[in-house]
Scaffold this active site. Structure first.
Site, PDB file in Angstrom:
ATOM      1  N   TYR A  70       0.783  -1.002  -0.126  1.00 16.91           N
ATOM      2  CA  TYR A  70       0.098   0.025  -0.014  1.00 16.91           C
ATOM      3  C   TYR A  70       1.002   1.302  -0.015  1.00 16.91           C
ATOM      4  CZ  TYR A  70      -4.095  -3.006   1.461  1.00 16.91           C
ATOM      5  OH  TYR A  70      -5.018  -4.090   1.750  1.00 16.91           O
ATOM      6  N   GLY A 223     -16.321  -1.409  -1.710  1.00 14.86           N
ATOM      7  CA  GLY A 223     -15.140  -1.181  -2.296  1.00 14.86           C
ATOM      8  C   GLY A 223     -15.273  -0.054  -3.477  1.00 14.86           C
ATOM      9  N   PHE A 224     -14.587  -0.462  -4.685  1.00 17.21           N
ATOM     10  CA  PHE A 224     -14.729   0.695  -5.744  1.00 17.21           C
ATOM     11  C   PHE A 224     -15.999   1.138  -6.104  1.00 17.21           C
ATOM     12  CE2 PHE A 224     -10.562  -1.747  -6.196  1.00 17.21           C
ATOM     13  CZ  PHE A 224      -9.805  -0.420  -5.785  1.00 17.21           C
ATOM     14  N   THR A 225     -17.121   0.187  -5.757  1.00 15.24           N
ATOM     15  CA  THR A 225     -18.386   0.465  -6.311  1.00 15.24           C
ATOM     16  C   THR A 225     -19.285   0.494  -4.790  1.00 15.24           C
ATOM     17  OG1 THR A 225     -18.111  -0.480  -8.288  1.00 15.24           O
ATOM     18  CG2 THR A 225     -20.466  -0.057  -7.608  1.00 15.24           C
ATOM     19  N   PRO A 226     -19.525   1.553  -4.166  1.00 17.70           N
ATOM     20  CA  PRO A 226     -20.142   1.464  -2.936  1.00 17.70           C
ATOM     21  C   PRO A 226     -21.396   1.011  -2.768  1.00 17.70           C
ATOM     22  CG  PRO A 226     -19.123   3.667  -3.234  1.00 17.70           C
ATOM     23  CD  PRO A 226     -18.854   2.803  -4.521  1.00 17.70           C
ATOM     24  N   LEU A 227     -21.859   0.178  -1.777  1.00 23.38           N
ATOM     25  CA  LEU A 227     -23.212  -0.669  -1.880  1.00 23.38           C
ATOM     26  C   LEU A 227     -24.310   0.570  -1.939  1.00 23.38           C
ATOM     27  CD1 LEU A 227     -22.402  -2.830   1.205  1.00 23.38           C
ATOM     28  CD2 LEU A 227     -22.572  -3.582  -1.288  1.00 23.38           C
TER      29      LEU A 227
END
Length: 298
Positions: A70, A223-227
């Site tokens: 990271y 992640g990259f596509t929030p719920l």
């Protein structure tokens, strides 16, 4: 002792890793967002990142998830700056098996020398003589891929026998790969993608719970596509909480072996995430949230 017990209750209770005296509170912290955009380079505000880590530990978090790729190196260096010398009972879980390209790409790093170098990079940048838990990261970006993991895991098992690693875990793996791994060394945790919408590991979680192995979902909030879900929104409104808090509460109530590592670079958002552990979802709410689940890609 009483204070620690109270903190544990506030953070979803506790879980003891198998074959160890290591006990962590179920609500932890994921350090990935402490790096710059794209998990690459330094953050805009290092002091704010340090404040988040110190706030987390002050609130009772004793499980921090990180990796030296990271940044690379950035998050571990910030963790060391913020928390070293580390408080008793703090468990830092890291992972190896990838590296970052100059174009910010994520590249497999599973050769013997890459794994050895990765462990030593983590030791150096965290300022440790031994790593509490190291996860072997394999598979694709979002999920496992077929194939043997014997060769890279054997390298880490050797480093464990040398005293550089205390416990081993796996990330992005299948049940078949877990079985293969357990013939090589003890596995204390599995870290796969899982959340209220992406549920392909439902059965796997139950199997791991039966073995006393921790399951640590990455991308617990999408992640990259929030719920996004009407059911999440409705339950959040009823509880006067946020949809993301409800999603975290659902995970904690899903199975007692689930440990959470939501990440953030904001103290305010950290407090919001941690307070999700205090939410109690009704049986009806859980059933409605269960109904939105599906496997990735569906």
């Amino acid at each position: 002792m009483t204070k620690q017990t109270d903190l544990s209750k506030d953070l979803g209770g506790s879980f003891t890793l198998p074959g160890a005296s290591t006990t962590v509170n179920r609500m932890g912290y994921g350090a990935m967002q402490l790096a710059g955009p794209g998990v690459f380079g330094p953050p805009r505000d290092v002091d704010a990142a340090i404040a988040v880590l110190r706030e987390a530990v002050a609130a009772g978090v004793n499980h921090i998830d990180t990796s030296d790729y990271y940044g690379p190196h950035v998050t571990n260096q910030i963790i060391k700056r913020a928390l070293h010398p580390y408080p008793d009972g703090l468990v830092i879980v890291t992972k190896v098996g990838a590296r970052r390209g100059e174009d910010k790409s994520w590249i497999h790093a599973l050769s013997r020398q890459e794994l050895i170098d990765g462990v030593h990079d983590n030791l150096r940048n965290l300022g440790l003589d031994a790593l509490d838990v190291v996860n072997l990261r394999v598979g694709g970006i979002m999920g496992p891929s077929e194939g043997s993991i014997e060769e890279p895991l054997t390298v880490l098992a050797e480093l464990k026998s040398q005293g550089l690693i205390r416990h081993l875990g796996l990330s992005n793996i299948s049940p078949k790969q877990l079985t293969e791994a357990q013939a090589i060394t003890e596995i204390v945790c599995v870290q796969n993608m899982y959340n209220v919408a992406h549920r392909s590991d439902d059965g796997f979680i139950q199997d791991l719970a039966g073995q006393g192995i921790a399951y640590v979902p990455f991308f617990p909030l999408g992640g990259f596509t929030p719920l996004q879900s009407a059911a999440l929104d409705a339950e959040a409104a009823a509880l006067r909480a946020t949809p993301m808090q409800v999603a975290l509460a659902w995970l904690l109530q899903r199975s007692p072996n689930i440990l959470l590592i939501p990440g953030t670079s904001s103290v305010e958002h950290l407090r919001e995430n941690l307070s999700a552990a205090k939410l109690q979802l009704s049986a009806q709410a859980i059933a409605e949230l269960d109904s939105i689940g599906g496997t990735p890609g569906q």
